[in-house]
Motif scaffolding. Structure first.
Motif, short mmCIF file in Angstrom:
data_model
loop_
_atom_site.label_atom_id
_atom_site.label_comp_id
_atom_site.label_asym_id
_atom_site.label_seq_id
_atom_site.Cartn_x
_atom_site.Cartn_y
_atom_site.Cartn_z
N HIS A 79 0.82 -1.23 0.00
CA HIS A 79 0.00 0.00 0.00
C HIS A 79 0.85 1.27 0.00
O HIS A 79 0.75 2.09 0.91
N HIS B 43 -0.84 -3.29 7.54
CA HIS B 43 -1.11 -3.50 6.11
C HIS B 43 -1.07 -2.19 5.32
O HIS B 43 -0.77 -2.19 4.14
N HIS C 87 -7.24 -1.21 6.09
CA HIS C 87 -7.16 -0.14 5.09
C HIS C 87 -7.52 1.23 5.66
O HIS C 87 -8.50 1.35 6.41
N HIS D 266 -6.12 -5.44 -5.15
CA HIS D 266 -6.02 -4.05 -5.58
C HIS D 266 -5.50 -3.92 -7.01
O HIS D 266 -4.91 -4.85 -7.55
#
Ligand code: FE2
Length: 487
Positions: free
Chosen positions: A184, A233, A299, A475
């Motif tokens: 990410h 994450h 997230h 993603h």
């Protein structure tokens, strides 16, 4: 629409069938009309196979990374798909059996084949980004893999001119020659700068922060020692801060080292202690650790600075740590919706050393959040994601949704028994809305379609038929200008 638990589990099992075929530049059939302005390339990553040599992976997160590429030009769409040819993937393909332990999967053979093996398979299955003229498949526990942006041929691991080389102690270097580069990264749409992190387990555990300029040059990583192991994450980056939400996690090293259980099973989160927010000033200076909120966050949908020096985060928070990678975890209890992740507003006040939490949208579950690209720390106008249809008692993520930040309005496109993926916006500015692209598993057809939705009202503009099914994945990214092949 009513779907019972048995039907849900059957749909999920069918959706998770391995991908058997790779296509090259195949034109896809379009129902509806593609917007003439929609020209560019969509890349998307996710696990594509879940077994090796007849032995199923115990964990969906261990599925081998599989990329899709959709090229939109003059009202037509062309499709290419490839598994990422990681070293582990190629070796296992040749051997026809499992050779690596996964994050959640033990090799067959018990202690003898798992003991003292702490090198895990880099599944390359979580995200794909286009940055600095490179297409990179990402997985949070290892280095990125670089691919050709046209053919999707795997070109090898990317070490950013040696900056990802592990220079810590010999054991760490042996275990992980390249440092982890998480899935990410946060990209500043104005400057092109990319900020990312990696976590290295050890004594001490370390948080690495990476800065990569628009041309793809990485600066030497900043190293922050952590006083405990944690599991992260995603991070938040604003103009002033890098914010890392650290749950209290414990990793049972002896059991994982001896091969008694998988790393995922060796990871335990302390549900009774709140996460902590580690604040790192981007301009340098002392860091700050603030008790935040309980639960777990995969997230962070959006992050921005406040005029009073605080931070506003929109997070997807689970009340408890979910069963990692277990796609059934939301479907076991038909009436149970308490464990659903929801979109919440986390306010962090560094001056008062305090955090507060309030709901954004209480009624529905929310995951795989996306926003239009902007400068780091820009407040988005909308957050898109997948969700649970309002009013449906089953916790089934079968809607695409849009949350309006200013008004709090939430609208959904309910897809019935179908399973949508992350809705990827094609607008390239935070104040713009254009189209959303979502790869949807069609339960009745046992096939996937790529949906084009109007972002402002989620009306379906077109449906693009794939020749096969793609398992629910993670993603992707939209590249408005077609990248050139690697010469
Ligand atoms: Fe993610």
């Amino acid at each position: 629409m009513t779907i019972n638990r048995a039907e849900m589990l059957k749909i999920l099992a069918e959706a998770m069938m391995p991908i058997e075929r790779e296509y090259t530049d195949s034109e896809l059939r379009v129902s509806g009309t593609l917007p003439p302005s929609l020209n560019g390339v969509l890349y998307r990553n996710g696990p594509g196979r879940f077994e090796r040599g007849g032995v199923p992976y115990s964990h969906a997160f261990d599925g081998d990374g599989h990329l899709c590429r959709f090229e939109f030009a003059q009202g037509r769409v062309r499709y290419t798909n490839r598994f990422v040819r990681t070293r582990a993937y190629c070796a296992e393909e040749a051997a026809g059996r499992m050779l690596w332990r996964g994050f959640g999967t033990q090799k067959p053979g018990g202690l003898w084949t798992n003991g003292l093996r702490l090198r895990f398979k880099n599944a390359a299955n979580t995200n794909v980004i286009w940055h600095g003229n490179r297409l990179l498949a990402l997985w949070e526990g290892g280095a990125p893999h670089r691919l050709d942006p046209v053919t999707l041929a795997t070109l090898g691991e990317e070490d950013f001119a040696g900056q990802l080389r592990n220079r810590f102690d010999p054991l760490s270097r042996w275990n992980s020659p390249l440092l982890p580069f998480s899935a990410h990264p946060q990209q500043d749409a104005e400057t092109g700068e990319l900020i990312n992190f990696g976590l290295v387990l050890g004594h001490p555990s370390r948080l690495l922060l990476y800065r990569v300029d628009a041309q793809g040059m990485m600066a030497p990583p900043d190293v922050h020692q952590l006083d405990r192991f944690s599991f992260v994450h995603d991070i938040a980056v604003t103009a002033r801060w890098i914010c890392v939400l650290l749950p209290f996690a414990d990793f049972d090293i002896p059991r994982a080292l001896l091969g008694l259980q998988s790393p995922a099973a060796s990871l335990k989160l302390d549900r009774d202690r709140p996460m902590q927010a580690l604040l790192i000033p981007r301009a340098g200076g002392p860091t700050q650790l603030i008790d935040a909120v309980p639960g777990f966050i995969f997230h962070i949908a959006a992050a921005s600075d406040r005029d009073d020096g605080g931070l506003d985060l929109r997070v997807i928070r689970y009340p408890n740590f979910p069963a990692l990678g277990d796609v059934e975890c939301f479907f076991r209890e038909v009436e149970q919706t308490d464990g659903l992740p929801r979109l919440e507003w986390l306010q962090i006040d560094p001056a008062a050393n305090r955090c507060s939490l309030s709901p954004c949208s209480e009624e529905v579950g929310f995951e795989l959040p996306t926003v239009s690209p902007g400068p780091l720390g820009a407040k988005p106008r909308q957050i898109y994601g997948i969700g649970t249809p309002a009013g449906r008692r089953l916790p089934f993520f079968s809607a695409i949704q849009r949350f309006q930040m200013q008004t709090g309005e939430l609208i959904q496109q309910d897809l019935g028994a179908d399973l949508p993926g992350e809705p990827i916006p094609t607008a390239m500015r935070p104040d713009q809305e254009d189209w959303l692209l979502s790869l949807v598993y069609r339960a009745a057809e046992r096939r996937s379609d790529l949906l084009v939705l109007r972002a402002a009202d989620l009306a379906i503009q077109a449906s693009i038929e794939l020749p096969h099914a793609i398992p629910p994945g993670f993603h992707g990214c939209w590249v408005p200008t077609k990248p050139s092949p690697v010469g």
